[in-house]
Motif scaffolding. Structure first.
Motif, PDB file in Angstrom:
ATOM      1  N   HIS A 340      14.860   6.685  24.628  1.00  0.00           N
ATOM      2  CA  HIS A 340      15.976   6.565  23.681  1.00  0.00           C
ATOM      3  C   HIS A 340      16.379   7.935  23.143  1.00  0.00           C
ATOM      4  O   HIS A 340      17.571   8.234  22.991  1.00  0.00           O
ATOM      5  N   GLN A 341      15.398   8.767  22.863  1.00  0.00           N
ATOM      6  CA  GLN A 341      15.702  10.105  22.361  1.00  0.00           C
ATOM      7  C   GLN A 341      16.468  10.916  23.398  1.00  0.00           C
ATOM      8  O   GLN A 341      17.412  11.647  23.067  1.00  0.00           O
ATOM      9  N   VAL A 342      16.092  10.772  24.658  1.00  0.00           N
ATOM     10  CA  VAL A 342      16.717  11.563  25.721  1.00  0.00           C
ATOM     11  C   VAL A 342      18.102  11.030  26.081  1.00  0.00           C
ATOM     12  O   VAL A 342      19.037  11.800  26.314  1.00  0.00           O
ATOM     13  N   SER A 343      18.245   9.692  26.099  1.00  0.00           N
ATOM     14  CA  SER A 343      19.497   9.079  26.556  1.00  0.00           C
ATOM     15  C   SER A 343      20.465   8.769  25.434  1.00  0.00           C
ATOM     16  O   SER A 343      21.649   8.511  25.697  1.00  0.00           O
ATOM     17  N   GLY A 344      19.992   8.772  24.190  1.00  0.00           N
ATOM     18  CA  GLY A 344      20.867   8.400  23.082  1.00  0.00           C
ATOM     19  C   GLY A 344      21.249   6.934  23.094  1.00  0.00           C
ATOM     20  O   GLY A 344      22.250   6.543  22.498  1.00  0.00           O
ATOM     21  N   GLY A 345      20.486   6.102  23.793  1.00  0.00           N
ATOM     22  CA  GLY A 345      20.784   4.672  23.866  1.00  0.00           C
ATOM     23  C   GLY A 345      21.678   4.297  25.031  1.00  0.00           C
ATOM     24  O   GLY A 345      22.043   3.126  25.180  1.00  0.00           O
ATOM     25  N   HIS A 346      22.033   5.273  25.872  1.00  0.00           N
ATOM     26  CA  HIS A 346      22.821   4.990  27.081  1.00  0.00           C
ATOM     27  C   HIS A 346      21.879   4.348  28.087  1.00  0.00           C
ATOM     28  O   HIS A 346      21.063   5.024  28.725  1.00  0.00           O
ATOM     29  N   SER A 347      21.973   3.035  28.257  1.00  0.00           N
ATOM     30  CA  SER A 347      20.963   2.295  29.010  1.00  0.00           C
ATOM     31  C   SER A 347      20.891   2.711  30.477  1.00  0.00           C
ATOM     32  O   SER A 347      19.802   2.782  31.054  1.00  0.00           O
ATOM     33  N   LYS A 348      22.042   2.984  31.094  1.00  0.00           N
ATOM     34  CA  LYS A 348      22.019   3.347  32.508  1.00  0.00           C
ATOM     35  C   LYS A 348      21.350   4.705  32.711  1.00  0.00           C
ATOM     36  O   LYS A 348      20.575   4.894  33.656  1.00  0.00           O
ATOM     37  N   LEU A 349      21.639   5.658  31.819  1.00  0.00           N
ATOM     38  CA  LEU A 349      20.982   6.961  31.917  1.00  0.00           C
ATOM     39  C   LEU A 349      19.483   6.816  31.703  1.00  0.00           C
ATOM     40  O   LEU A 349      18.680   7.430  32.416  1.00  0.00           O
ATOM     41  N   ALA A 350      19.090   6.002  30.741  1.00  0.00           N
ATOM     42  CA  ALA A 350      17.663   5.782  30.485  1.00  0.00           C
ATOM     43  C   ALA A 350      16.977   5.196  31.716  1.00  0.00           C
ATOM     44  O   ALA A 350      15.871   5.615  32.090  1.00  0.00           O
ATOM     45  N   CYS A 351      17.623   4.244  32.383  1.00  0.00           N
ATOM     46  CA  CYS A 351      17.037   3.626  33.571  1.00  0.00           C
ATOM     47  C   CYS A 351      16.945   4.620  34.737  1.00  0.00           C
ATOM     48  O   CYS A 351      15.975   4.601  35.498  1.00  0.00           O
TER      49      CYS A 351
END
Length: 464
Positions: A340-351
């Protein structure tokens, strides 16, 4: 408590590459240890080649299904169209530049042309969300339901759902297509070409009702649409109407007038990107005509945790080798917090970042290396001219070469070189036309929308 995730040699990363059938991605020369270049992120998703790995399908492409639902009180989460569908639609976009409206979710078909129909190839579809779920969005969902209820009670007003790219607007809207299609006639459509004349705007709106004998004036269009059976009309990608080309303003005025004058008979729900919505508000005072504005954002920490849990349930991921449920839960919470810290909550980027860290060891369960963070060096090296191009691409949801040339008052050849350069840097995804290079379509890489928008805002290229 700091959780030490297992370190696995790079040999296992190569093994994973071979097992999944994906091409090996050579790190950029400027790559920094512990970071992932934007080009590498772009190459990870979406892929142009068939996806062979079940792990990759589960993390990056498959919607969240009931059998993957986490044990929480929430019931809904944002999912995105599959890569196969996106690729199929992209081919339609590249080969049919005359198209104006399409459905974003569903099987692609070309309807039969009628002699009285305008020369448009339009795409129809059915919902793909029959087996998908949502996590969170409960308040926003209730606002849309309330707006539909008011319309049923003869108090119809316009409703807009706004949010940044990658926050799940399309998936959120498509849920209502599925929810209401057995109760009310529902049409879900998406702009991928802006109307540039009154005639085109009227043709688009008539298409929502399968009207083939198009009216000749705005007044006639309003009268004819009001004679149709009541419909819930969901129109996504409203940002396409912001295309700054000659004729666009009149088309936008026509579009707004027709839906305003038919809002009692039909329930109009519009999806739009946040920055574009503010531009529409600033230039055309669109907020004066929309009664309900539903705002989405990227996922909170708890919502992202549930998304990742759903995505990893069936792939056998183990963070702790010992059979200790408490330690595994703690490790998972730490992992999702980092994502979450790295992606800011952008789910596709997190995945994507999670998938990049996965390692497959034949002697152990699926495990991960430390999560890499995106390396934004490429963005920092962009000139002002590059950033202005990215800003226009962002607010338009993509541009064709000839559109970029007209907006920036430059030649098609210069625009071609500029857009291809940005694509080679990993900032854009290109959909090439075989007929005409000026029809090549470039869009912001889906996993980078938040990173790019933040950079543009910080450099005064996007404004709220």
């Amino acid at each position: 408590m700091d959780v030490q995730l297992p370190l696995v040699s790079k040999a296992w990363q190569t093994i994973k590459t071979l097992l999944s059938g994906q091409a090996h991605i050579s790190p950029d020369r400027d790559s920094i240890e512990g970071k992932l270049s934007l080009k590498e992120i772009t190459q990870l998703y979406p892929r142009n080649k068939p996806i062979a790995s079940e792990v990759e399908k589960s993390l990056l492409y498959n919607p969240i299904r009931p059998d993957r639902q986490p044990q929480t009180d929430t019931t809904f989460t944002s999912t995105e169209p599959t890569a196969e569908l996106s690729s199929e639609l992209s081919s339609v976009l590249s080969s049919e530049p005359s198209s104006v409206l399409s459905s974003k979710l569903g099987s692609v078909q070309h309807p039969q042309k009628n002699s009285q129909q305008t020369n448009q190839n339009l795409v129809t579809a059915t919902s793909l969300t029959y087996d998908s779920l949502f996590i969170g969005r409960d308040i926003q969902r209730q606002k849309v339901i309330d707006a539909i209820t008011r319309w049923k009670n003869n108090k119809g007003e316009l409703t807009a759902v706004i949010g940044p790219f990658g926050s799940g607007i399309s998936s959120f809207l498509n849920q209502f297509h599925y929810q209401y299609h057995l109760k009310e006639p529902v049409t879900y459509l998406s702009f991928y070409h802006a109307a540039l004349s009154t005639k085109e705007a009227i043709a688009n709106l008539c298409y929502c009702f399968n009207i083939t004998d198009e009216p000749k004036s705005i007044t006639a269009a309003i009268s004819l649409i009001n004679q149709q059976d009541s419909h819930i009309i969901i129109i996504d990608d409203l940002h396409k109407l912001m295309l700054r080309m000659m004729g666009n303003y009149q088309a936008l005025v026509t579009f707004a007038t027709v839906i305003m004058e038919t809002r009692q008979q039909h329930c109009w729900i519009l999806g739009c990107e946040t920055y574009v919505w503010h531009r529409l508000s600033s230039q055309y005072s669109i907020t004066n005509f929309v009664k309900t504005i539903v705002r989405l954002d990227y996922f909170s920490l708890l919502e992202l945790r549930d998304v990742i849990q759903c995505k990893t349930t069936n792939i056998g991921l183990r963070l702790i080798h010992e059979a200790n449920e408490d330690a595994e839960k703690t490790a998972f919470d730490q992992l999702t917090k980092q994502l979450h810290q790295v992606s800011g909550g952008h789910s596709k980027l997190a995945c994507v970042l999670l998938f990049n860290a996965l390692t497959e060891d034949p002697n152990h369960p699926l495990s991960i290396e430390p999560i890499c963070t995106p390396d934004t060096t490429t963005l920092k090296q962009c000139s002002d001219e590059d950033l202005f191009s990215l800003a226009e691409l962002y607010v338009h949801g993509g541009l064709r070469i000839f559109q970029h040339a007209e907006i920036f008052a430059t030649s098609v050849e210069q625009s071609s070189l500029k857009l291809e350069y940005l694509s080679r840097q990993g900032l854009l995804k290109a959909h090439y036309s075989k007929q005409d290079f000026a029809q090549h379509n470039y869009v912001i890489t889906p996993t980078l929308t938040r990173l790019i928008a933040t950079h543009l805002v910080n450099h005064n290229k996007l404004y709220l």
